[in-house]
Design an enzyme around this catalytic site. Structure first.
Site, PDB file in Angstrom:
ATOM      1  N   ASN A 162       0.799  -1.236   0.000  1.00 22.97           N
ATOM      2  CA  ASN A 162       0.000   0.000   0.000  1.00 22.97           C
ATOM      3  C   ASN A 162       0.833   1.289   0.000  1.00 22.97           C
ATOM      4  OD1 ASN A 162       0.821  -0.554   2.594  1.00 22.97           O
ATOM      5  ND2 ASN A 162      -1.118   0.038   3.539  1.00 22.97           N
ATOM      6  N   GLU A 259       4.859  -4.650  11.807  1.00 20.99           N
ATOM      7  CA  GLU A 259       3.819  -3.629  11.589  1.00 20.99           C
ATOM      8  C   GLU A 259       2.687  -4.319  10.853  1.00 20.99           C
ATOM      9  OE1 GLU A 259       3.901  -0.754  12.795  1.00 20.99           O
ATOM     10  OE2 GLU A 259       5.998  -0.244  13.104  1.00 20.99           O
ATOM     11  N   CYS A 293      -3.365   0.574   6.825  1.00 20.56           N
ATOM     12  CA  CYS A 293      -3.414  -0.338   7.972  1.00 20.56           C
ATOM     13  C   CYS A 293      -4.088   0.279   9.194  1.00 20.56           C
ATOM     14  CB  CYS A 293      -2.008  -0.791   8.317  1.00 20.56           C
ATOM     15  SG  CYS A 293      -0.880   0.599   8.500  1.00 20.56           S
ATOM     16  N   GLU A 471       8.230   2.141  14.530  1.00 20.50           N
ATOM     17  CA  GLU A 471       8.933   2.870  13.488  1.00 20.50           C
ATOM     18  C   GLU A 471       8.758   4.348  13.802  1.00 20.50           C
ATOM     19  OE1 GLU A 471       7.190   0.948   9.847  1.00 20.50           O
ATOM     20  OE2 GLU A 471       9.152  -0.026   9.860  1.00 20.50           O
TER      21      GLU A 471
HETATM   22  P1  NAD Z   1       1.162  -9.635   3.237  1.00 20.39           P
HETATM   23  O1  NAD Z   1       1.233 -10.098   4.637  1.00 20.39           O
HETATM   24  O2  NAD Z   1       0.473 -10.469   2.246  1.00 20.39           O
HETATM   25  O3  NAD Z   1       2.644  -9.414   2.652  1.00 20.39           O
HETATM   26  C1  NAD Z   1       3.551  -8.551   3.277  1.00 20.39           C
HETATM   27  C2  NAD Z   1       4.941  -8.883   2.798  1.00 20.39           C
HETATM   28  O4  NAD Z   1       5.378 -10.118   3.357  1.00 20.39           O
HETATM   29  C3  NAD Z   1       5.081  -9.047   1.283  1.00 20.39           C
HETATM   30  O5  NAD Z   1       6.306  -8.467   0.881  1.00 20.39           O
HETATM   31  C4  NAD Z   1       5.114 -10.550   1.111  1.00 20.39           C
HETATM   32  O6  NAD Z   1       5.811 -10.969  -0.046  1.00 20.39           O
HETATM   33  C5  NAD Z   1       5.866 -10.972   2.346  1.00 20.39           C
HETATM   34  N1  NAD Z   1       5.633 -12.350   2.783  1.00 20.39           N
HETATM   35  C6  NAD Z   1       4.526 -13.112   2.607  1.00 20.39           C
HETATM   36  N2  NAD Z   1       4.683 -14.308   3.217  1.00 20.39           N
HETATM   37  C7  NAD Z   1       5.912 -14.307   3.782  1.00 20.39           C
HETATM   38  C8  NAD Z   1       6.640 -15.258   4.564  1.00 20.39           C
HETATM   39  N3  NAD Z   1       6.125 -16.443   4.874  1.00 20.39           N
HETATM   40  N4  NAD Z   1       7.878 -14.910   4.999  1.00 20.39           N
HETATM   41  C9  NAD Z   1       8.401 -13.703   4.725  1.00 20.39           C
HETATM   42  N5  NAD Z   1       7.749 -12.766   3.980  1.00 20.39           N
HETATM   43  C10 NAD Z   1       6.514 -13.069   3.521  1.00 20.39           C
HETATM   44  O7  NAD Z   1       0.549  -8.180   3.318  1.00 20.39           O
HETATM   45  P2  NAD Z   1       0.043  -7.246   2.111  1.00 20.39           P
HETATM   46  O8  NAD Z   1      -1.182  -7.876   1.560  1.00 20.39           O
HETATM   47  O9  NAD Z   1       1.163  -6.895   1.228  1.00 20.39           O
HETATM   48  O10 NAD Z   1      -0.355  -5.923   2.899  1.00 20.39           O
HETATM   49  C11 NAD Z   1      -1.598  -5.765   3.514  1.00 20.39           C
HETATM   50  C12 NAD Z   1      -1.483  -5.962   4.999  1.00 20.39           C
HETATM   51  O11 NAD Z   1      -0.423  -5.171   5.525  1.00 20.39           O
HETATM   52  C13 NAD Z   1      -2.714  -5.514   5.753  1.00 20.39           C
HETATM   53  O12 NAD Z   1      -3.011  -6.433   6.776  1.00 20.39           O
HETATM   54  C14 NAD Z   1      -2.291  -4.195   6.363  1.00 20.39           C
HETATM   55  O13 NAD Z   1      -3.003  -3.829   7.504  1.00 20.39           O
HETATM   56  C15 NAD Z   1      -0.864  -4.431   6.644  1.00 20.39           C
HETATM   57  N6  NAD Z   1      -0.117  -3.178   6.737  1.00 20.39           N
HETATM   58  C16 NAD Z   1       0.381  -2.771   7.956  1.00 20.39           C
HETATM   59  C17 NAD Z   1       1.057  -1.571   8.072  1.00 20.39           C
HETATM   60  C18 NAD Z   1       1.605  -1.110   9.387  1.00 20.39           C
HETATM   61  O14 NAD Z   1       2.505  -0.293   9.389  1.00 20.39           O
HETATM   62  N7  NAD Z   1       1.138  -1.585  10.519  1.00 20.39           N
HETATM   63  C19 NAD Z   1       1.249  -0.788   6.947  1.00 20.39           C
HETATM   64  C20 NAD Z   1       0.740  -1.224   5.725  1.00 20.39           C
HETATM   65  C21 NAD Z   1       0.071  -2.422   5.645  1.00 20.39           C
END
Ligand code: NAD
Length: 497
Positions: A162, A259, A293, A471
Site C-alpha cells: 500500500n 507492523e 493499515c 517505526e
Molecule cells: P502480506 O502479509 O500479504 O505481505 C507482506 C509482505 O510479506 C510481502 O512483501 C510478502 O511478499 C511478504 N511475505 C509473505 N509471506 C511471507 C513469509 N512467509 N515470509 C516472509 N515474507 C513473507 O501483506 P500485504 O497484503 O502486502 O499488505 C496488507 C497488509 O499489511 C494488511 O493487513 C495491512 O493492515 C498491513 N499493513 C500494515 C502496516 C503497518 O505499518 N502496521 C502498513 C501497511 C500495511
C-alpha cells in the site's frame, strides 16, 4: 489541466534490472518471472525476476562487507548522506509519485503528498538525528560505565503494497542512521519504487551494499527471514504473515519489528465538530481506497448525533471522484488488484447477509477507458453490530462500518473488543474526556480530533495482534541498535582471592 500536467512526465516503468545489489542494478534471469500490473487498467507495466539464492547470497555478502565501515563513520557523515537522499527524493517527487500511482493505482493527488514525500521526511529526520545517537555515562563512585549504542548488522525489510516507497524509507532511514545495512524486499505486487530509492541512495553517496533491493514473494521473504547472517527482520503486512516471519526469526534469535493489520475504532462523541469528524472518518476509510493499515473502519457515533453525522458523511462520500489515478482531480483510484476487490466484495456481501444497512456504494463503478481496473465504490454500512464479520475482520478496502453508542464506558469497552490494536481516533471538544479516553484505548497510535496523520516525529506501531516494535521517532532508533555497557575500573581490583 491537471491531467495534462501529470502527463508531461514520461515515466519508464520497466526497471533496468530486477534487483539492486552492491550499489548497482542486478539481474538473474534464472529467477521466477512475474509481472507488475497497473491496477487502474490491469495491464502489465514491468516484468521482474524473483531473487534466486545467488542474488540473496550476493546481497548478504555485500551488506556484510559494508556495514562495519559505515557504522565506524561519525554519525554526522551518515546523516548527511540520508539528508542528501531526502533532497533528491523531493526534487524527483512528481516522477516518483507518477510511478507509485502506476504501480499501486493510488490517486496522484495522494502519492504527490504521502509517498515519496513521507519517505523524504523520514530520511531527513533520521539524517538529522544520526549525529545524536549516543550512550550514557553512568558514575559508579570512583569507577564509571558508559554505554555505546551499536548497530545490529544486516537488517531485512519486508514491505506491503500500500505504501511501497514509504515503508522502505521508514525502515531504511533509522537502520542506516544507526550504522546497519539493509536488504529490502518490496511486495511482489509493487516492486518498482524501491528500486528508485536504491538508485537515489547511491546518487546521494551511500556506500555500495548498504541498501539492497531483492524482489520476490513469500519464498524470498521467508529465505531472508531465516538467513543466518541476518540480525533483524522488520516486516509490514498482515497478521498471518507476521506470525510466520516471527516464528522464522525466532529460530535464529533475530530481532523483529512487526507492523501488521488493524480494525481500528474511531469514536465520535456528541460534542464533536461533526464536519471535522466526517472528514476524519472519510480520511480514515477512503484514503488510498481504504488500503491503510491504521484505518478507523469501526466508526462509533453517539446516538444523539448519529443522524446528522450520517447525512453529511453519505452526502460527501457520494461526491468522491473516482477515475484515472493520474488525473490530479481524481480523489480515489482502484484497489491494488482484482483479487483484493474480490475479497472486499465478499465482505460487502457478508455485511448485507448479516443484516447491516448499505447506505451507499457497494458496487463496481464504470470508469470509461479503464475497464480492466480493480474499481470499487466507497461503501458505508449502518446498523453494524460488534459481532458482524465487517466489524471484526480487516477488510483493506473502502468499507466504513457505522456503530451507535450511548455512553463513554460502553464505547471504550466495545472499541477495545478486538484482537487488533494498531490505532484509534476520537472526536470531542471535551478536553478531559479526550485524554481520559485516549489513555484507555488499546492502540499504538491515537488521534484526537484528526485521523491517519503519521508524521515521522512520532513513534508508529501496534499493540496486541497489530505487532510490536516502533517505526519513526526516537523509538525506531532503539529497534535498530543495541546497547553495549562498558564498565571502567579506575583503581585496584577488589579481589577476595
Ligand atoms: P502480506 O502479509 O500479504 O505481505 C507482506 C509482505 O510479506 C510481502 O512483501 C510478502 O511478499 C511478504 N511475505 C509473505 N509471506 C511471507 C513469509 N512467509 N515470509 C516472509 N515474507 C513473507 O501483506 P500485504 O497484503 O502486502 O499488505 C496488507 C497488509 O499489511 C494488511 O493487513 C495491512 O493492515 C498491513 N499493513 C500494515 C502496516 C503497518 O505499518 N502496521 C502498513 C501497511 C500495511
Amino acid at each position: 489541466m491537471h491531467h495534462a500536467e501529470a502527463a508531461t512526465i514520461i515515466v519508464e516503468t520497466q526497471p533496468k534490472a530486477s534487483h539492486y545489489v552492491g550499489g548497482a542494478p542486478m539481474e538473474d534471469d534464472a529467477g521466477t518471472p512475474f509481472e507488475s500490473t497497473n491496477p487502474a487498467t490491469g495491464e502489465p507495466i514491468a516484468r521482474i525476476h524473483a531473487a534466486t539464492k545467488s542474488v540473496i547470497d550476493h546481497a548478504v555478502k555485500t551488506a556484510s562487507g559494508a556495514w562495519r565501515e559505515w557504522a565506524a563513520r561519525p554519525g554526522v557523515e551518515r546523516g548527511r548522506v540520508l539528508r542528501r537522499a531526502a533532497d533528491i527524493l523531493r526534487a524527483r517527487n512528481r516522477e516518483l509519485s507518477v510511478l507509485e500511482s502506476l504501480d499501486t493505482g493510488k490517486a496522484l493527488q495522494e502519492t504527490l503528498v504521502a509517498d515519496a514525500a513521507s519517505a523524504a521526511d523520514a530520511l531527513e529526520w533520521f539524517g538529522g538525528i544520526a549525529a545524536s545517537i549516543s550512550g550514557d555515562m553512568i558514575p559508579l563512585g570512583a569507577d564509571f560505565a558508559y554505554t555505546r549504542r551499536e548497530p545490529l548488522g544486516i537488517c531485512v525489510g519486508i514491505g506491503a503494497w500500500n505504501y511501497p516507497i514509504q515503508v522502505a524509507a521508514w525502515k531504511a532511514a533509522p537502520a542506516l542512521a544507526c550504522g546497519n545495512a539493509m536488504i529490502f524486499k518490496p511486495s511482489e505486487v509493487t516492486p518498482l519504487s524501491t528500486l528508485k530509492l536504491a538508485e537515489i541512495f547511491t546518487e546521494a553517496g551511500l556506500p555500495d551494499g548498504l541498501f539492497n533491493v531483492v524482489q520476490g514473494g513469500r519464498s524470498v521473504g521467508a529465505q531472508l527471514a531465516i538467513h543466518p547472517s541476518v540480525a533483524k527482520v522488520s516486516m509490514t503486512g498482515s497478521v498471518e504473515t507476521g506470525r510466520k516471519v516471527y516464528a522464522a526469526a525466532a529460530e535464529g534469535l533475530r530481532h523483529v519489528t512487526l507492523e501488521l493489520g488493524g480494525k481500528s475504532p474511531l469514536i465520535v462523541f456528541d460534542d464533536a465538530s461533526l464536519t471535522d469528524a466526517v472528514s476524519g472518518a472519510m480520511l480514515g476509510n477512503f484514503y488510498s481506497t481504504g488500503q491503510v493499515c491504521t484505518n478507523g473502519t469501526r466508526v462509533f457515533v453517539h446516538r444523539s448525533v448519529r443522524d446528522a453525522f450520517v447525512d453529511e458523511l453519505v452526502r460527501r462520500t457520494r461526491a468522491i471522484r473516482i477515475g484515472d489515478p493520474l488525473d490530479e482531480a481524481t480523489q480515489m483510484g482502484p484497489l491494488i488488484s482484482l483479487v483484493q476487490r474480490e475479497k472486499v466484495l465478499n465482505y460487502i456481501a457478508a455485511g448485507q447477509e448479516e443484516g447491516a444497512t448499505l447506505l451507499c456504494g457497494g458496487d463496481i463503478p464504470i470508469v470509461p477507458g479503464f475497464e480492466g481496473g480493480a474499481w470499487i465504490e466507497p461503501t458505508i454500512f449502518a446498523d453494524v453490530t460488534d459481532d458482524m464479520t465487517i466489524a471484526r475482520d480487516e477488510i483493506f478496502g473502502p468499507v466504513l462500518s457505522l456503530l451507535t453508542f450511548d455512553d463513554e464506558e460502553e464505547v471504550i469497552a466495545r472499541a477495545n473488543g478486538t484482537g487488533f490494536g494498531l490505532a484509534a481516533g476520537l472526536f470531542t471538544r471535551d478536553l478531559a474526556r479526550a485524554h481520559r479516553v485516549a489513555a484507555r484505548l488499546e492502540a499504538g497510535t491515537l488521534w484526537v480530533n484528526s485521523y491517519n496523520l503519521t508524521p515521522v516525529e512520532i513513534p508508529f506501531g501496534g499493540v496486541k495482534a497489530s505487532g510490536f516494535g516502533r517505526e519513526n521517532g526516537w523509538a525506531a532508533i532503539e529497534h535498530y541498535s543495541q546497547v553495549k555497557s562498558v564498565h571502567v575500573t579506575t583503581g585496584a581490583v577488589a579481589s577476595p582471592y
